[in-house]
Design a protein around this motif. Sequence first.
Motif, PDB file in Angstrom:
ATOM      1  N   THR A 153      36.758  47.857 -37.863  1.00  0.00           N
ATOM      2  CA  THR A 153      37.454  48.996 -38.127  1.00  0.00           C
ATOM      3  C   THR A 153      37.012  50.347 -37.503  1.00  0.00           C
ATOM      4  O   THR A 153      37.684  51.211 -36.899  1.00  0.00           O
ATOM      5  N   LYS A 154      35.538  50.297 -37.644  1.00  0.00           N
ATOM      6  CA  LYS A 154      35.042  51.335 -36.924  1.00  0.00           C
ATOM      7  C   LYS A 154      34.828  51.732 -35.397  1.00  0.00           C
ATOM      8  O   LYS A 154      35.456  52.550 -34.857  1.00  0.00           O
ATOM      9  N   SER A 155      34.845  50.586 -34.797  1.00  0.00           N
ATOM     10  CA  SER A 155      35.065  50.333 -33.201  1.00  0.00           C
ATOM     11  C   SER A 155      36.527  50.734 -33.016  1.00  0.00           C
ATOM     12  O   SER A 155      36.765  51.365 -31.935  1.00  0.00           O
ATOM     13  N   MET A 156      37.510  50.172 -33.698  1.00  0.00           N
ATOM     14  CA  MET A 156      39.062  50.452 -33.185  1.00  0.00           C
ATOM     15  C   MET A 156      39.373  52.159 -33.429  1.00  0.00           C
ATOM     16  O   MET A 156      40.059  52.386 -32.669  1.00  0.00           O
ATOM     17  N   ALA A 157      38.698  52.598 -34.521  1.00  0.00           N
ATOM     18  CA  ALA A 157      38.960  53.986 -34.954  1.00  0.00           C
ATOM     19  C   ALA A 157      38.420  54.780 -33.753  1.00  0.00           C
ATOM     20  O   ALA A 157      39.091  55.722 -33.306  1.00  0.00           O
ATOM     21  N   LEU A 158      37.119  54.410 -32.917  1.00  0.00           N
ATOM     22  CA  LEU A 158      36.823  55.166 -31.603  1.00  0.00           C
ATOM     23  C   LEU A 158      37.710  54.970 -30.551  1.00  0.00           C
ATOM     24  O   LEU A 158      38.058  55.765 -29.900  1.00  0.00           O
ATOM     25  N   ASP A 159      38.006  53.583 -30.383  1.00  0.00           N
ATOM     26  CA  ASP A 159      38.737  53.362 -29.492  1.00  0.00           C
ATOM     27  C   ASP A 159      40.340  54.051 -29.464  1.00  0.00           C
ATOM     28  O   ASP A 159      40.771  54.279 -28.376  1.00  0.00           O
ATOM     29  N   TYR A 160      40.821  54.021 -30.505  1.00  0.00           N
ATOM     30  CA  TYR A 160      42.281  54.533 -30.771  1.00  0.00           C
ATOM     31  C   TYR A 160      42.409  55.917 -31.092  1.00  0.00           C
ATOM     32  O   TYR A 160      43.526  56.340 -31.122  1.00  0.00           O
ATOM     33  N   ALA A 161      41.342  56.568 -31.519  1.00  0.00           N
ATOM     34  CA  ALA A 161      41.477  58.099 -31.622  1.00  0.00           C
ATOM     35  C   ALA A 161      42.069  58.902 -30.546  1.00  0.00           C
ATOM     36  O   ALA A 161      42.890  59.790 -30.905  1.00  0.00           O
ATOM     37  N   PRO A 162      42.034  58.526 -29.146  1.00  0.00           N
ATOM     38  CA  PRO A 162      42.698  59.471 -28.344  1.00  0.00           C
ATOM     39  C   PRO A 162      44.039  59.286 -28.419  1.00  0.00           C
ATOM     40  O   PRO A 162      44.778  60.329 -27.697  1.00  0.00           O
ATOM     41  N   PHE A 163      44.691  58.175 -28.892  1.00  0.00           N
ATOM     42  CA  PHE A 163      46.024  58.027 -29.027  1.00  0.00           C
ATOM     43  C   PHE A 163      46.669  58.493 -30.421  1.00  0.00           C
ATOM     44  O   PHE A 163      47.726  58.260 -30.754  1.00  0.00           O
ATOM     45  N   HIS A 164      45.509  59.244 -31.256  1.00  0.00           N
ATOM     46  CA  HIS A 164      45.916  59.736 -32.620  1.00  0.00           C
ATOM     47  C   HIS A 164      46.151  58.564 -33.499  1.00  0.00           C
ATOM     48  O   HIS A 164      47.141  58.629 -34.317  1.00  0.00           O
ATOM     49  N   ILE A 165      45.814  57.224 -33.191  1.00  0.00           N
ATOM     50  CA  ILE A 165      45.811  56.116 -34.103  1.00  0.00           C
ATOM     51  C   ILE A 165      44.672  55.965 -35.019  1.00  0.00           C
ATOM     52  O   ILE A 165      43.494  56.020 -34.941  1.00  0.00           O
ATOM     53  N   ARG A 166      44.636  56.380 -36.170  1.00  0.00           N
ATOM     54  CA  ARG A 166      43.586  56.241 -37.373  1.00  0.00           C
ATOM     55  C   ARG A 166      43.491  54.832 -37.694  1.00  0.00           C
ATOM     56  O   ARG A 166      44.507  54.338 -38.036  1.00  0.00           O
ATOM     57  N   VAL A 167      42.317  54.399 -38.113  1.00  0.00           N
ATOM     58  CA  VAL A 167      42.033  53.152 -38.497  1.00  0.00           C
ATOM     59  C   VAL A 167      40.948  53.191 -39.495  1.00  0.00           C
ATOM     60  O   VAL A 167      39.969  53.846 -39.259  1.00  0.00           O
ATOM     61  N   ASN A 168      41.399  52.441 -40.808  1.00  0.00           N
ATOM     62  CA  ASN A 168      40.511  52.724 -41.899  1.00  0.00           C
ATOM     63  C   ASN A 168      40.515  51.429 -42.832  1.00  0.00           C
ATOM     64  O   ASN A 168      41.365  50.514 -42.360  1.00  0.00           O
ATOM     65  N   ALA A 169      39.598  51.153 -43.675  1.00  0.00           N
ATOM     66  CA  ALA A 169      39.492  49.974 -44.493  1.00  0.00           C
ATOM     67  C   ALA A 169      39.258  50.522 -45.955  1.00  0.00           C
ATOM     68  O   ALA A 169      38.685  51.356 -46.311  1.00  0.00           O
ATOM     69  N   VAL A 170      39.664  49.680 -46.733  1.00  0.00           N
ATOM     70  CA  VAL A 170      39.578  49.633 -48.323  1.00  0.00           C
ATOM     71  C   VAL A 170      38.656  48.539 -48.545  1.00  0.00           C
ATOM     72  O   VAL A 170      38.581  47.596 -48.181  1.00  0.00           O
ATOM     73  N   ALA A 171      37.583  48.593 -49.677  1.00  0.00           N
ATOM     74  CA  ALA A 171      36.573  47.648 -49.817  1.00  0.00           C
ATOM     75  C   ALA A 171      36.300  47.644 -51.339  1.00  0.00           C
ATOM     76  O   ALA A 171      35.654  48.251 -51.734  1.00  0.00           O
TER      77      ALA A 171
END
Length: 245
Positions: A153-171
């Motif tokens: 989740t954290k790595s994807m958030a960094l990779d996709y931030a330039p495309f304005h795609i948010r990535v989060n998780a619920v726990a």
Amino acid sequence: MHLDNKIIYLTGGTKGIGLECARAYAAQGATVVTVSNDAASNTEDVLFADVSKEEDVRRTIQYTLDKYGRIDAVHNNAGIAHPAKPLHETTGQQWDDLFSINVKSILYTTKYAFAALRESKGCILNTSSLVGEIGQENHAAYSGTKGAMNALTKSMALDYAPFHIRVNAVAPAGVWTPMLREWNAAQENAQDMERYLNEIHPLGYCPEGDVIADVCVFLLSEKARFVTGLIMPVSGGAELGYRRI
């Protein structure tokens, strides 16, 4: 309507947390395409698929794009929790099943939905678990999948931030899903276990899935437009420390 006109691709959405999310998303104006491995649920917008199989994921995402023209959010909710064993008793097949369904499925949904999410500036939401951070007795492999999901989740958030795609998780911690109720009823000390499941949450009770769904609505909505890479506890404070009864 926080999700008005959104097209949401949801895995594992016919039971438990996923079903509550499907209901909540629809109530907030979204169109929900649900993927499930329950063949009996196969209807127009509940598609039969095994998320551990790449072709099933590709097919159902393409169906969504062909029918609706876009995808605004992917919610990776499908998962399994068994076996309840320490690591040395876990078989290779059980390990592979856990990681294929709980983790590898995210690879497939991301691979095939990425272009659509880039176009919509959409978001990805993963259903993790508090055990991915704190561990759990007799669930080492399952906990490992959720720890992997959190790192993804954290790595994807960094990779996709330039495309304005948010990535989060619920726990979540404990949640009264049909699977948990069935498991609890089978225990010799069912009343004690129910009390335990209530009391690990400092707010005093083990919740139903709707409390998780409410947070998921927020994370998929424009209200969370500047939130990414978050592993959001929805646990009544359980991450502050489990208490013995």
